[in-house]
Design an enzyme around this catalytic site. Structure first.
Site, PDB file in Angstrom:
ATOM      1  N   TYR A 228     -96.638  -0.949 -90.916  1.00  0.00           N
ATOM      2  CA  TYR A 228     -97.380   1.122 -90.958  1.00  0.00           C
ATOM      3  C   TYR A 228     -96.488   1.342 -89.603  1.00  0.00           C
ATOM      4  O   TYR A 228     -96.712   1.065 -88.803  1.00  0.00           O
ATOM      5  CB  TYR A 228     -98.594   0.382 -90.822  1.00  0.00           C
ATOM      6  N   TYR A 238    -101.699   0.830 -81.287  1.00  0.00           N
ATOM      7  CA  TYR A 238    -100.358   0.885 -82.895  1.00  0.00           C
ATOM      8  C   TYR A 238     -99.990   0.677 -82.894  1.00  0.00           C
ATOM      9  O   TYR A 238     -99.345  -0.113 -82.521  1.00  0.00           O
ATOM     10  CB  TYR A 238    -101.097   1.580 -84.184  1.00  0.00           C
TER      11      TYR A 238
END
Length: 392
Positions: A228, A238
Site C-alpha cells: 500500500y 504510513y
C-alpha cells in the site's frame, strides 16, 4: 453447548467474539460479486494470509473466477468454552465449502506462516497433490514474527521516522463518531529494523526459496506481495513511517526476486480498505471514511481489486505497471481530483461536524462486518453454531 447467541462486545475496533453465520454470509456475498471465466485448466495457487482482508479477497476471487486449486495458509484461533473462534476461522470454513462446491481442490492450513515447519508441511502437501504451483500470493499482516532460524522475536511498531507526527483520527464512543488528534512517536532505528523484519520481504523470499529448493515452481511461475502507498494525508504515519520502511523493503524484495530465472515477481499496490490490520492504524479510519464519503460506490472494494489482480496475473488483461514495476490497483484512489476532494473534507473535519464530513457510520459498520456483524440477511437474535472444525 455449541449454539450461542452472539452479540458484538468489545472496545474500539476490537471485538471479543465473532459471529459464525455472519462470517459465512460475508464470504457468500463476496462470491456473488465475481463473474466466473471459462478456463481450460485450473491454476495452482499458494496464498499466504488467506483468511482475512486482501488475502481472503484474493482467495475467493481466484476460486470464483478461475477455479484455482491449491493451498491457503493462515493463523486463526479455534473456539473455546468462553469465546468463539476468530472471524478468520469461520470465514475459512465457508471458503472451503465454497471451493468444494466449485470443484476446486483447495486445502487450508492453520499455522504460523513464518515457521519453517509450516513451510515444510505446506510444500509436502503441494508436492503430493499438485506437483508445483503457478502462483504465490503473499498477504501477511502480523504484529510480530519469530525467526525460526534464530528464535529471535521481532515486534512491529506504528511510528514516525525522523520527527514526531500528529494526525486526526476517528474513534467511537457508544457507537458515536469522535474526532481525535493523535501524536505519533518517532521510532528508534532498532524499532524500524524490527518492523521491517516482521512486515518486509524476508519471509516472502523464504517461501520462494523453499518452493525453488523443492523444485515446485511451475513454468511461468508468478508471485506477488500486496502493499500500500496511500495518500499524503496518511504519509507521515504510513508510507514515511516505520510501516512504510517495511513496504519499501517488500518492494525491493520483488526486484531481487525478478533477477532469478523462472520467477516473475511483483508487488501489488492495493487501494485503501477497511481491514482488521488497517483499522488499528491511527488516521486510516478517518481517511477511509472521508474517501468513501467522496467516492461512495465508486470506492473499489478488495474484491474488485482482487478480480483485477487475477485477470492481470493470468494474462486475461495486461499488467498495469508503474515506473517502478509495481502493479497498480490504486489509481482510482490517488486520482488528483479524488485526493483534492478528500483533503478538503479532511481539513474541514472538526469535533462538531465529523459525522457530516466523513462517512463514519459506514466505516463503523464495515469494521463490525469484519467480525460477522451487520451482515444483511443474518438473524442476530437467533442462536448460531459456534463449534466448527477447521476444514480438512
Amino acid at each position: 453447548m455449541t449454539d450461542r447467541l452472539i452479540k458484538p462486545v468489545g472496545r474500539g475496533f476490537l471485538f471479543l467474539d465473532s459471529h459464525p453465520a455472519g462470517c459465512a454470509q460475508l464470504v457468500r456475498d463476496l462470491t456473488g460479486q465475481v463473474e466466473a471465466r471459462t478456463t481450460d485448466s485450473r491454476p495452482v495457487a499458494l496464498i499466504v494470509g488467506s483468511s482475512s482482508g486482501y488475502g481472503l479477497a484474493a482467495t475467493v476471487a481466484g476460486l470464483a473466477r478461475y477455479g484455482i486449486n491449491g493451498v491457503g495458509v493462515s493463523f486463526e484461533k479455534a473456539p473455546t468454552h468462553r469465546r468463539t473462534a476468530t472471524a478468520g476461522w469461520y470465514r475459512t470454513a465457508e471458503t472451503a465449502a465454497y471451493a468444494a462446491e466449485r470443484g476446486s481442490e483447495f486445502h487450508f492450513v492453520n499455522a504460523d506462516a513464518f515457521a519453517d515447519t509450516t513451510k515444510a508441511d505446506v510444500l509436502d502437501l503441494i508436492a503430493e497433490r499438485f506437483g508445483g504451483v503457478d502462483y504465490l500470493i503473499y498477504s501477511v499482516a502480523a504484529p510480530r514474527r519469530v525467526d525460526p532460524r534464530t528464535d529471535t522475536t521481532y515486534q512491529s511498531v506504528i511510528k514516525a521516522i525522523g520527527q514526531p507526527a500528529r494526525t486526526k483520527s476517528l474513534a467511537f464512543e457508544d457507537g458515536e463518531p469522535v474526532l481525535q488528534e493523535v501524536a505519533i512517536e518517532v521510532a528508534t532505528d532498532e524499532e524500524v529494523a524490527e518492523t521491517v523484519q516482521v512486515m518486509g520481504g524476508e519471509d516472502w523470499i523464504r517461501w520462494v526459496d523453499a518452493l525453488e529448493e523443492r523444485k515446485l515452481l511451475k513454468d511461468g511461475f508468478s508471485t506477488v506481495a500486496l502493499t500500500y502507498i496511500g495518500s499524503e494525508l496518511t504519509g507521515p504515519i504510513y508510507r514515511q513511517g516505520s510501516i512504510g520502511a517495511a513496504k519499501a523493503h517488500l518492494e525491493k524484495t520483488a526486484e531481487t526476486l525478478r533477477e532469478r530465472d523462472g520467477v516473475q515477481a511483483r508487488t501489488s499496490v492495493n487501494g485503501a480498505a477497511v481491514t482488521q490490520a488497517s483499522s488499528a492504524i491511527p488516521g486510516i479510519g478517518l481517511y477511509v471514511s472521508v474517501l468513501h464519503k467522496v467516492l461512495g460506490d465508486k470506492l473499489q472494494t478488495p474484491m474488485q481489486q482482487s478480480i483485477s489482480l487475477w485477470d492481470q496475473l493470468t494474462g486475461a488483461k495486461p499488467l498495469d505497471l508503474d515506473e517502478d514495476g509495481r502493479i497498480r490497483l490504486d489509481r482510482w484512489e490517488l486520482d488528483p481530483a479524488v485526493q483534492a476532494a478528500v483533503k478538503e473534507q479532511w481539513d474541514s473535519a472538526t469535533v462538531d461536524n465529523i459525522g457530516e464530513v466523513a462517512d463514519a457510520a459506514w466505516f463503523y459498520s464495515e469494521v463490525r462486518r469484519l467480525y460477522g456483524f451487520d451482515v444483511p440477511g443474518v438473524d442476530y437474535d437467533r442462536e448460531t453454531k459456534v463449534d466448527m472444525e477447521w476444514p480438512t
